[in-house]
Design an enzyme around this catalytic site. Structure first.
Site, PDB file in Angstrom:
ATOM      1  N   SER A 242       0.844  -1.185   0.000  1.00 44.23           N
ATOM      2  CA  SER A 242       0.000   0.000   0.000  1.00 44.23           C
ATOM      3  C   SER A 242       0.885   1.242   0.000  1.00 44.23           C
ATOM      4  O   SER A 242       2.104   1.144   0.066  1.00 44.23           O
ATOM      5  CB  SER A 242      -0.895   0.007   1.241  1.00 44.23           C
ATOM      6  OG  SER A 242      -0.105   0.295   2.375  1.00 44.23           O
ATOM      7  N   LYS A 243       0.247   2.377  -0.059  1.00 50.51           N
ATOM      8  CA  LYS A 243       0.926   3.681  -0.055  1.00 50.51           C
ATOM      9  C   LYS A 243       1.965   3.778   1.057  1.00 50.51           C
ATOM     10  O   LYS A 243       3.002   4.420   0.903  1.00 50.51           O
ATOM     11  CB  LYS A 243      -0.104   4.801   0.131  1.00 50.51           C
ATOM     12  CG  LYS A 243      -0.582   5.347  -1.188  1.00 50.51           C
ATOM     13  CD  LYS A 243       0.394   6.412  -1.707  1.00 50.51           C
ATOM     14  CE  LYS A 243       0.305   6.552  -3.211  1.00 50.51           C
ATOM     15  NZ  LYS A 243       1.574   6.833  -3.858  1.00 50.51           N
ATOM     16  N   ARG A 244       1.608   3.171   2.162  1.00 49.96           N
ATOM     17  CA  ARG A 244       2.489   3.178   3.330  1.00 49.96           C
ATOM     18  C   ARG A 244       3.907   2.695   2.977  1.00 49.96           C
ATOM     19  O   ARG A 244       4.891   3.076   3.601  1.00 49.96           O
ATOM     20  CB  ARG A 244       1.864   2.237   4.356  1.00 49.96           C
ATOM     21  CG  ARG A 244       2.217   2.438   5.776  1.00 49.96           C
ATOM     22  CD  ARG A 244       1.190   1.741   6.669  1.00 49.96           C
ATOM     23  NE  ARG A 244       0.894   0.378   6.251  1.00 49.96           N
ATOM     24  CZ  ARG A 244       1.688  -0.672   6.440  1.00 49.96           C
ATOM     25  NH1 ARG A 244       2.832  -0.520   7.051  1.00 49.96           N
ATOM     26  NH2 ARG A 244       1.339  -1.864   6.029  1.00 49.96           N
ATOM     27  N   GLY A 246       5.521   3.360   0.399  1.00 53.19           N
ATOM     28  CA  GLY A 246       6.188   4.254  -0.549  1.00 53.19           C
ATOM     29  C   GLY A 246       5.475   4.200  -1.873  1.00 53.19           C
ATOM     30  O   GLY A 246       4.278   3.966  -1.921  1.00 53.19           O
TER      31      GLY A 246
END
Ligand code: GLU
Length: 464
Positions: A242-244, A246
């Protein structure tokens, strides 16, 4: 039979790494088998689908070099065809109209949950139960597939091996909602049928849909394609990517200075292997790719591996091409490629030290603009002997044969004359000319920068 695979993204966002990897596998499989690769945009989720997302997906595929032989087809342009198949299925008793209202469905679910059962449709409008019932007024019926009650549906998955579901576990799937919109599972079957797809390679989040789709194929009298479900791409910590973690959109990697050929290599290695081969070209991937190389276990994204793969591709790239790739990144870094040495030569000098084109462009800054020299740092190094040796070199450089070899020996002899070791001259020389000590071999850098630039920068720093 010619192999035909497809990539069928929903245009609800950018192409993320997992999607790109699925597309790559479907593409590589088609290319390996001399087949065709088809692009199909699954845009029936009108609320979430956007033209910008379609463009983002097409751009990412173009960047990765995933060329397609047909398409893009758009599901929204195929509505008439889906309706025709629905009508045919209704006429043949393969599907039926379900007049259950939303309130009735909620009540049914509540009862089933209270009894500790799995909520499922109870078949009340199945043709055999609906006989004699009058459809209620004002209810727009959904259309459901009459799923077989008994037996099992099984397939030999190209990655997972044999997978089997009991029909008793499968609900009568909704093929079209009350408002007439056909559902994902139905459109996919009609599309894969019409597009003569032989091999469906997709993410394993679709494993539960496959038995439903196979049953529809069979009801239609169509042989289902082969299926291969590729495991999820996980983040470095083993959690869903996920975005987490990067950057997750493929094109963010272009912006970050990764080569598309490195990205293809890296994506292929997430969950696929060919012996011990780590670095390979697109052509090698096509030559080697097969489903047997795909691991059934989920694989993790690994940024340091991507960096390594990218640098290996930078190192293998022909000089001309590498320079060409660097130029847009120089511009993005605010540098004028015409204001310094040829980008080919700069790239060759820096590629052993840079993992990405962005890092290379950053490192190349002193080639295209006069660097700011940190006076305090310089003062720290400037003993009288060092200053004198640099001043000597400044004079000597005026007439020196401008080659790496001559520059190297000139610096060594200047150091010796002033009782210094070569690095005691070369380090401050780096600082004076490049504004940093983190540079490749300074003789090579000076040879590249040229006499005038070198001497001007020396004069400015030495105040001569
Ligand atoms: N549109 C589906 C998705 O985005 C893929 C469907 C398929 O590959 O069958 O996941």
């Amino acid at each position: 039979m010619t192999v035909r695979t497809r990539f069928a993204p929903a245009p609800t966002g950018f192409l993320h790494l997992g999607g790109a990897r699925t597309a790559l596998f479907a593409w590589a499989y088609a290319r390996h088998h001399g087949g065709q690769f088809i692009l199909r945009v699954e845009d029936t989720d009108v609320e979430r689908s956007t033209p910008a997302a379609v463009k983002a997906i097409l751009d990412a595929m173009a960047w990765l070099g995933l060329d397609y032989d047909e398409g893009p087809y758009y599901q929204m342009q195929r509505m008439d065809r889906y309706r025709a198949v629905l009508d045919d299925m209704l006429a043949r008793g393969l599907a039926y109209r379900d007049y259950m209202t939303a309130a009735e469905l909620d009540a049914l679910r509540a009862e089933q949950t209270a009894r500790g059962e799995k909520p499922r449709y109870d078949g009340r409008w199945r043709p055999e139960n609906a006989a004699g019932k009058t459809p209620p007024e004002g209810v727009a019926p959904a259309i459901r597939f009459r799923n077989p009650d008994t037996g099992a549906v099984a397939w030999q998955d190209g990655v997972k091996g044999r997978v089997e579901f009991a029909n008793a576990e499968l609900d009568d799937l909704v093929l079209a909602r009350g408002d007439g919109t056909p559902t994902y599972n139905f459109c996919v079957v009609v599309d894969d049928w019409d597009m003569r797809i032989t091999d469906v390679i997709r993410g394993d989040d679709h494993v539960n849909n496959t038995p439903r789709q196979i049953n529809i194929f069979r009801a239609l009298g169509v042989a289902p394609p082969n299926f291969a479900h590729v495991p999820t791409v996980l983040g470095e910590d083993g959690a869903k990517l996920s975005k987490r973690h990067g950057a997750t959109g493929v094109m963010e990697y272009e912006a970050a200075g990764y080569l598309p050929e490195a990205m293809v290599n890296f994506l292929a290695r997430i969950g696929w292997a060919h012996g011990d081969d780590e670095i390979f070209t697109r052509a090698q991937l096509v030559e080697w790719f097969d489903l047997s190389g795909i691991s059934p276990a989920p694989s993790r994204f690994n940024l340091s591996k991507l960096n390594w793969v990218n640098q290996e591709h930078l190192k293998r790239m022909p000089e001309r091409e590498l320079g060409e790739r660097l130029v847009p990144y120089l511009r993005k870094a605010g540098l004028d490629p015409a204001a310094g040495p040829d980008a080919d030569a700069v790239a060759m000098l820096l590629r052993d030290r840079a993992e990405t084109l962005v890092a290379m462009a950053d490192a190349a800054a002193y080639c295209y603009a006069t660097p700011a020299v940190d006076g305090a740092k310089l003062a720290e190094q400037m003993t009288p002997a060092i200053r004198a040796s640099l001043a000597d070199l400044h004079a000597e450089f005026a007439a020196l044969e401008w080659t790496r070899e001559a520059l190297g020996s000139a610096m060594k002899s200047a150091a010796a004359r002033h009782g210094l070791k070569p690095p005691q001259v070369m380090m401050p020389m780096r600082l004076v000319v490049c504004g940093t000590t983190a540079t490749p071999a300074i003789d090579a850098v000076l040879a590249l920068l040229g006499r005038d630039t070198t001497r001007e920068r020396m004069a400015a720093a030495l105040g001569i």
